[in-house]
Design a protein around this motif. Structure first.
Motif, PDB file in Angstrom:
ATOM      1  N   GLN A 159      -3.450  -1.077 -19.270  1.00  0.00           N
ATOM      2  CA  GLN A 159      -3.252  -1.504 -17.881  1.00  0.00           C
ATOM      3  C   GLN A 159      -3.778  -0.454 -16.912  1.00  0.00           C
ATOM      4  OE1 GLN A 159       0.812  -2.467 -16.871  1.00  0.00           O
ATOM      5  NE2 GLN A 159       0.416  -2.295 -14.692  1.00  0.00           N
ATOM      6  N   LEU A 160      -3.706   0.823 -17.299  1.00  0.00           N
ATOM      7  CA  LEU A 160      -4.168   1.917 -16.450  1.00  0.00           C
ATOM      8  C   LEU A 160      -5.653   2.240 -16.667  1.00  0.00           C
ATOM      9  CD1 LEU A 160      -1.053   4.204 -16.877  1.00  0.00           C
ATOM     10  CD2 LEU A 160      -1.685   2.897 -14.831  1.00  0.00           C
ATOM     11  N   GLY A 161      -6.331   1.435 -17.484  1.00  0.00           N
ATOM     12  CA  GLY A 161      -7.748   1.661 -17.744  1.00  0.00           C
ATOM     13  C   GLY A 161      -7.984   2.955 -18.497  1.00  0.00           C
ATOM     14  N   GLY A 162      -7.113   3.259 -19.437  1.00  0.00           N
ATOM     15  CA  GLY A 162      -7.195   4.557 -20.091  1.00  0.00           C
ATOM     16  C   GLY A 162      -7.105   4.525 -21.596  1.00  0.00           C
TER      17      GLY A 162
ATOM     18  N   GLY B 265       2.108   0.365  -7.017  1.00  0.00           N
ATOM     19  CA  GLY B 265       2.113  -0.868  -7.800  1.00  0.00           C
ATOM     20  C   GLY B 265       2.428  -0.686  -9.259  1.00  0.00           C
ATOM     21  N   GLY B 266       1.641  -1.361 -10.082  1.00  0.00           N
ATOM     22  CA  GLY B 266       1.858  -1.379 -11.527  1.00  0.00           C
ATOM     23  C   GLY B 266       1.708  -0.031 -12.194  1.00  0.00           C
TER      24      GLY B 266
ATOM     25  N   ARG C 153      -7.049   3.067 -10.858  1.00  0.00           N
ATOM     26  CA  ARG C 153      -5.946   2.209 -11.286  1.00  0.00           C
ATOM     27  C   ARG C 153      -4.576   2.743 -10.865  1.00  0.00           C
ATOM     28  NH1 ARG C 153      -7.106  -1.260 -15.865  1.00  0.00           N
ATOM     29  NH2 ARG C 153      -9.291  -1.775 -15.655  1.00  0.00           N
ATOM     30  N   LEU C 154      -4.525   3.952 -10.341  1.00  0.00           N
ATOM     31  CA  LEU C 154      -3.254   4.536  -9.948  1.00  0.00           C
ATOM     32  C   LEU C 154      -2.812   4.050  -8.577  1.00  0.00           C
ATOM     33  CD1 LEU C 154      -3.668   8.160 -11.307  1.00  0.00           C
ATOM     34  CD2 LEU C 154      -2.617   6.178 -12.386  1.00  0.00           C
TER      35      LEU C 154
ATOM     36  N   GLY D  47       0.785  -1.214   0.000  1.00  0.00           N
ATOM     37  CA  GLY D  47       0.000   0.000   0.000  1.00  0.00           C
ATOM     38  C   GLY D  47       0.825   1.276   0.000  1.00  0.00           C
ATOM     39  N   GLU D  48       2.138   1.185   0.006  1.00  0.00           N
ATOM     40  CA  GLU D  48       2.973   2.386  -0.030  1.00  0.00           C
ATOM     41  C   GLU D  48       2.879   3.030  -1.407  1.00  0.00           C
ATOM     42  OE1 GLU D  48       4.652   3.805   2.463  1.00  0.00           O
ATOM     43  OE2 GLU D  48       3.953   2.267   3.840  1.00  0.00           O
TER      44      GLU D  48
END
Length: 179
Positions: free
Chosen positions: A148-151, A76-77, A172-173, A40-41
């Motif tokens: 991957q970022l839903g964009g 994350g990703g 997604r961020l 979660g960082e």
């Protein structure tokens, strides 16, 4: 895929090394800012972008790339995906766009709304005829990272540069807060 866009083994090696270097810098940045065990960082968008574009900031007193707007938490990703996208954009600006001209400037603006985030890459000071004739590895990589970022990513080719708008799903961020 990179092999198809090169004329020599040396050129292919340089392209692959540059892309792996961008991933390594993003990874190193993430590890230096967040504990390995810290689920979660997050890291800041502006800090990530500054790390990616640092090699193109030739003079500190006259920045070639400005980062403005909202600063967001990333996790994350999203960190890796954005690092890949912005590495490709910076590389293209240095090869073909605004950063080929001493007076060329790039502005990256972040605009956070309720459910979406838009990152606007705006180049000024380049003399462009038109966009690329074919889609290369970098464009394919950008498209996959954007999914991957839903964009989505949109380009507007103008006589003095290119304007690229990356719009993503805020969820997604990985970080809900503005910094």
């Amino acid at each position: 895929m990179s092999a198809g866009e090169t004329g020599s083994v040396e050129e292919l090696a340089t392209i692959v090394q540059d892309r792996l270097g961008a991933l390594a810098r993003a990874h190193a940045f993430t590890i230096s800012k967040t504990p390995l065990s810290g689920a979660g960082e997050t890291v800041g968008l502006h800090a990530l972008l500054e790390t990616i574009v640092a090699p193109y900031q030739i003079r500190a007193d006259h920045p070639r790339i400005r980062i403005i707007g909202d600063d967001l938490d990333l996790a994350g990703g999203a960190v890796t995906a954005l690092a890949l996208i912005f590495y490709e954009l910076a590389t293209n600006a240095a090869k073909y766009g605004a950063l080929t001209s001493p007076s060329g400037v790039v502005t990256i603006e972040a605009i956070a709304e309720d459910d979406t985030v838009s990152l606007i890459w705006n180049e000024c000071g380049a003399l462009l005829d038109a966009g690329p004739k074919r889609e290369g590895f970098g464009s394919q990589l950008e498209r996959l990272a954007t999914v991957q970022l839903g964009g989505r990513i949109e380009r507007e080719w103008r006589p003095d540069g290119v304007r690229i708008v990356l719009t993503m799903a805020r969820e997604r961020l990985g970080g809900p807060n503005l910094l």
